[in-house]
Scaffold this active site. Sequence first.
Site, short mmCIF file in Angstrom:
data_model
loop_
_atom_site.label_atom_id
_atom_site.label_comp_id
_atom_site.label_asym_id
_atom_site.label_seq_id
_atom_site.Cartn_x
_atom_site.Cartn_y
_atom_site.Cartn_z
N SER A 113 1.44 -2.46 11.60
CA SER A 113 0.95 -3.83 11.72
C SER A 113 -0.58 -3.90 11.70
O SER A 113 -1.20 -3.41 10.76
CB SER A 113 1.57 -4.43 12.99
OG SER A 113 1.22 -5.75 13.18
N HIS A 158 0.82 -1.22 0.00
CA HIS A 158 0.00 0.00 0.00
C HIS A 158 0.86 1.27 0.00
O HIS A 158 2.03 1.25 0.37
CB HIS A 158 -0.89 0.00 1.25
CG HIS A 158 -0.08 -0.06 2.51
ND1 HIS A 158 0.53 1.05 3.04
CD2 HIS A 158 0.29 -1.09 3.31
CE1 HIS A 158 1.21 0.71 4.11
NE2 HIS A 158 1.09 -0.61 4.29
N ASN A 202 5.25 -6.99 4.51
CA ASN A 202 5.65 -8.35 4.90
C ASN A 202 4.74 -9.43 4.35
O ASN A 202 5.21 -10.55 4.10
CB ASN A 202 5.81 -8.44 6.42
CG ASN A 202 6.97 -7.56 6.87
OD1 ASN A 202 8.10 -7.78 6.47
ND2 ASN A 202 6.67 -6.53 7.66
N HIS A 211 0.71 -5.66 2.03
CA HIS A 211 1.64 -5.00 2.96
C HIS A 211 3.07 -5.46 2.70
O HIS A 211 3.29 -6.50 2.06
CB HIS A 211 1.23 -5.34 4.39
CG HIS A 211 -0.17 -4.95 4.67
ND1 HIS A 211 -0.51 -3.74 5.26
CD2 HIS A 211 -1.34 -5.57 4.40
CE1 HIS A 211 -1.82 -3.66 5.35
NE2 HIS A 211 -2.36 -4.76 4.84
N ALA A 247 -0.05 6.61 7.72
CA ALA A 247 0.28 7.65 8.70
C ALA A 247 1.44 7.21 9.60
O ALA A 247 2.33 8.00 9.92
CB ALA A 247 -0.95 7.98 9.52
N TRP A 248 1.44 5.95 9.99
CA TRP A 248 2.51 5.49 10.90
C TRP A 248 3.80 5.11 10.18
O TRP A 248 4.84 5.01 10.82
CB TRP A 248 2.02 4.33 11.77
CG TRP A 248 1.20 4.76 12.92
CD1 TRP A 248 0.65 6.01 13.13
CD2 TRP A 248 0.83 3.98 14.06
NE1 TRP A 248 -0.04 6.03 14.30
CE2 TRP A 248 0.05 4.80 14.89
CE3 TRP A 248 1.06 2.67 14.44
CZ2 TRP A 248 -0.50 4.35 16.10
CZ3 TRP A 248 0.52 2.20 15.64
CH2 TRP A 248 -0.24 3.04 16.46
N HIS A 279 1.81 -9.57 12.10
CA HIS A 279 1.45 -9.09 13.43
C HIS A 279 2.75 -8.85 14.21
O HIS A 279 3.48 -9.81 14.50
CB HIS A 279 0.57 -10.11 14.13
CG HIS A 279 -0.13 -9.55 15.33
ND1 HIS A 279 0.55 -8.88 16.33
CD2 HIS A 279 -1.43 -9.54 15.69
CE1 HIS A 279 -0.31 -8.48 17.25
NE2 HIS A 279 -1.52 -8.86 16.88
N TYR A 280 3.01 -7.59 14.51
CA TYR A 280 4.28 -7.24 15.16
C TYR A 280 4.22 -7.35 16.68
O TYR A 280 5.14 -6.92 17.37
CB TYR A 280 4.73 -5.84 14.74
CG TYR A 280 5.80 -5.84 13.65
CD1 TYR A 280 7.04 -6.42 13.88
CD2 TYR A 280 5.57 -5.27 12.41
CE1 TYR A 280 8.03 -6.43 12.91
CE2 TYR A 280 6.56 -5.27 11.42
CZ TYR A 280 7.78 -5.86 11.68
OH TYR A 280 8.77 -5.87 10.72
O1 LIG Z 1 3.73 -2.87 10.07
C1 LIG Z 1 4.39 -1.93 9.60
O2 LIG Z 1 4.64 -0.91 10.24
C2 LIG Z 1 4.87 -2.00 8.15
C3 LIG Z 1 6.06 -2.87 7.96
O3 LIG Z 1 7.08 -2.51 8.79
P1 LIG Z 1 8.56 -3.05 8.56
O4 LIG Z 1 8.51 -4.53 8.45
O5 LIG Z 1 9.10 -2.38 7.30
O6 LIG Z 1 9.30 -2.57 9.79
O7 LIG Z 1 3.88 -2.60 7.39
P2 LIG Z 1 3.06 -1.93 6.19
O8 LIG Z 1 3.40 -0.46 6.17
O9 LIG Z 1 3.53 -2.58 4.90
O10 LIG Z 1 1.62 -2.22 6.45
#
Ligand SMILES: O=C(O)[C@@H](COP(=O)(O)O)OP(=O)(O)O
Length: 258
Positions: free
Chosen positions: A24, A11, A190, A188, A15-16, A91-92
């Site tokens: 995530s 995408h 990942n 996304h 914002a984050w 999922h982080y």
């Molecule tokens: O979860 C997130 O912040 C990013 C990936 O972060 P990184 O693996 O690059 O740290 O995912 P996305 O922006 O593609 O939805």
Amino acid sequence: MSKYKLFLLRHGEGAWNKENRFCSWVDQKLSEDGVKEAQDCGKLLKEQGYKFDLVFTSILSRSIQTAWLVLEAMGQEWVPVVKSWRLNERHYGALIGLNRAEMALQHGEEKVKLWRRSYDITPPLIDESHPYYLEIYNDRRYTTCDVPKENLPRAESLKEVLDRLLPYWNSTVVPEIQKGKTVLISAHGNSCRALLKHLEGISDEEIAKVTLPTGIPVLLELDGNLKPVKPRQLLGDQAKIQAAIKKVEDQGKAKQAT
Ligand SMILES: O=C(O)[C@@H](COP(=O)(O)O)OP(=O)(O)O
């Protein structure tokens, strides 16, 4: 010989992403720049004459919004869009909401790199004390999944992303491609990396070197068995794409958040 074309898309900037926080499963919208990235992506695909038959997205707004903006810019708004949690971002876990550069200051850049890019390291699990726990697990969208809410992940390695994505890929996406449909997967960083690893047969070590920038379409040309017949192509201005990849990689460098 190339039989099918498949497009993967991370995408547009969210914002984050801008604030350098792990986003995530938190449902952030696209930033202004992210909206423009998605529109530019649609314009490029239109100029290059591509036509989609089917679009798959995650159930996170930033991937859905990106798909809409791409289709609008292409004049192909009618194309069906199918959504699944199985295309969600990795999922982080407990890292959600935290600033990558600050994490690198606290834990070291190597550790952050392992969390972000290693294949089989799962970050610390999210628990009920986490500030975004309720926002995620009380969200109605997670009552619509094909697994009960209690069985949804609390953190995932890239391997675990592939484990939950592959059944969907095999049962739902592959048959559509094999019917001859040109598919766009708007997802996304990942979830697209996991799929790339599977399709290209990338080793556990090499996948750590693959980083995807936001809003850049990745074209895969596949044979009848869905094996790539040539290297993936990131479409657009190659110098800008390399700079965008470096920007994502540099997000893990130690720096005090401003
Ligand atoms: O979860 C997130 O912040 C990013 C990936 O972060 P990184 O693996 O690059 O740290 O995912 P996305 O922006 O593609 O939805």
